[in-house]
Design a protein around this motif. Sequence first.
Motif, PDB file in Angstrom:
ATOM      1  N   UNK A  76       0.837  -1.207   0.000  1.00 15.13           N
ATOM      2  CA  UNK A  76       0.000   0.000   0.000  1.00 15.13           C
ATOM      3  C   UNK A  76       0.870   1.254   0.000  1.00 15.13           C
ATOM      4  N   UNK A  77       2.028   1.188   0.695  1.00 12.34           N
ATOM      5  CA  UNK A  77       2.951   2.329   0.691  1.00 12.34           C
ATOM      6  C   UNK A  77       3.428   2.604  -0.730  1.00 12.34           C
ATOM      7  N   UNK A  78       3.773   1.560  -1.470  1.00 14.26           N
ATOM      8  CA  UNK A  78       4.222   1.745  -2.839  1.00 14.26           C
ATOM      9  C   UNK A  78       3.124   2.369  -3.697  1.00 14.26           C
ATOM     10  N   UNK A  79       1.912   1.850  -3.582  1.00 11.58           N
ATOM     11  CA  UNK A  79       0.808   2.383  -4.391  1.00 11.58           C
ATOM     12  C   UNK A  79       0.543   3.843  -4.063  1.00 11.58           C
ATOM     13  N   UNK A  80       0.670   4.209  -2.795  1.00 10.39           N
ATOM     14  CA  UNK A  80       0.354   5.577  -2.370  1.00 10.39           C
ATOM     15  C   UNK A  80       1.407   6.578  -2.805  1.00 10.39           C
ATOM     16  N   UNK A  81       2.639   6.122  -3.045  1.00 12.43           N
ATOM     17  CA  UNK A  81       3.740   7.054  -3.296  1.00 12.43           C
ATOM     18  C   UNK A  81       4.385   6.878  -4.661  1.00 12.43           C
TER      19      UNK A  81
END
Length: 360
Positions: A76-81
């Motif tokens: 989710x961190x990757x998708x958000x950033x």
Amino acid sequence: MTGLWRGPERTEHLVLPGVLTSEEAAATVAGILAAQREDGAIPWFRGHHLDPWDHTEAAMALDAAGEHDAAARAYAWLAAHQNADGSWYAAYDDGDAQRVTDRGRETNFCAYIAVGVWHHYLATGDDAFIDRMWPAVYAAVEFVLGLQQPGGQIGWKREEDGTAVNDALLTGSSSIHQALRCALAIAEQREEPQPDWELAVGALRHAIQRHPERFLDKNRYSMDWYYPILAGALTGPEAKARIEADWDRFVVPGLGVRCIVPNPWVTGGESCELALALWVMGESDRALEILQSIQHLRAPDGMYWTGYVFEGERAIWPEELTTWTAGSLLLAVAALGGDEATTAVFGGERLPMGLDPDCC
């Protein structure tokens, strides 16, 4: 610490003689969880930087250990950033997306999300997850293929100003080969065929197998030795011959694998990745010996030192316990132990091969 050490019963499948007991495996998992930020980011260690490739490697290790919620937060961190062009930057201070320390955008870093997403899906069967992550995977692959060269190899990166660095790295391109196959598997699962990706991975594999001159000469690095095998681009007798040709050059009996020759420095990450490559070739006994040989890098808290200088003033160096070193160890153990998701991702099961190019 974003996760809890839930005890050795969670890690019984990660037991490997001479490498890990269930209690030791649980301590290693706890160490990775302790480094993970509340927002899901996994830096090398708290206070150091995060890069997208090693972040994903650590997330995969968490999935191999059954810590699926923590791994999902990492993705989710990757998708958000993700950047608008489908990339991520090369380094973020302590995993803080607002503190970018290297604005280069490296292709193998960006592609690796596909390996992690496919691994998480195989570990969990979570269709909603793969649907959520598909836009990020698609955009990342398109960014990466924007740097594919006419010979099939993938350019290294884009600089901060957008300038393309078209020189290709064999290790990076090999990693991208694995990532593209995982991306194709994701597309196939979603019934969204990507014929251009199939052509791209076929051309890339051909370059890796037949055209070493298309890559920068980095043959002093052990990664260039084993990565074409680890990533599934080189198989069978060719893989066997490649490993045998440089075994004595890179492997230090009882200590592990050199990062670079002639430097007297063995590293945990390269050793674990070689073990994975050996497992891919069907040589589990030699893989186990390599993993057993690096137990001198294990720290009392269950994490692993990056490397060891074995000549002159012998010493642990650098003095850092990295999530990605621990992650690579757990993934190698998971593969040797038959973990279904890990063996599928690294063994090539259900991974499309792509189309062979017409050119030579």
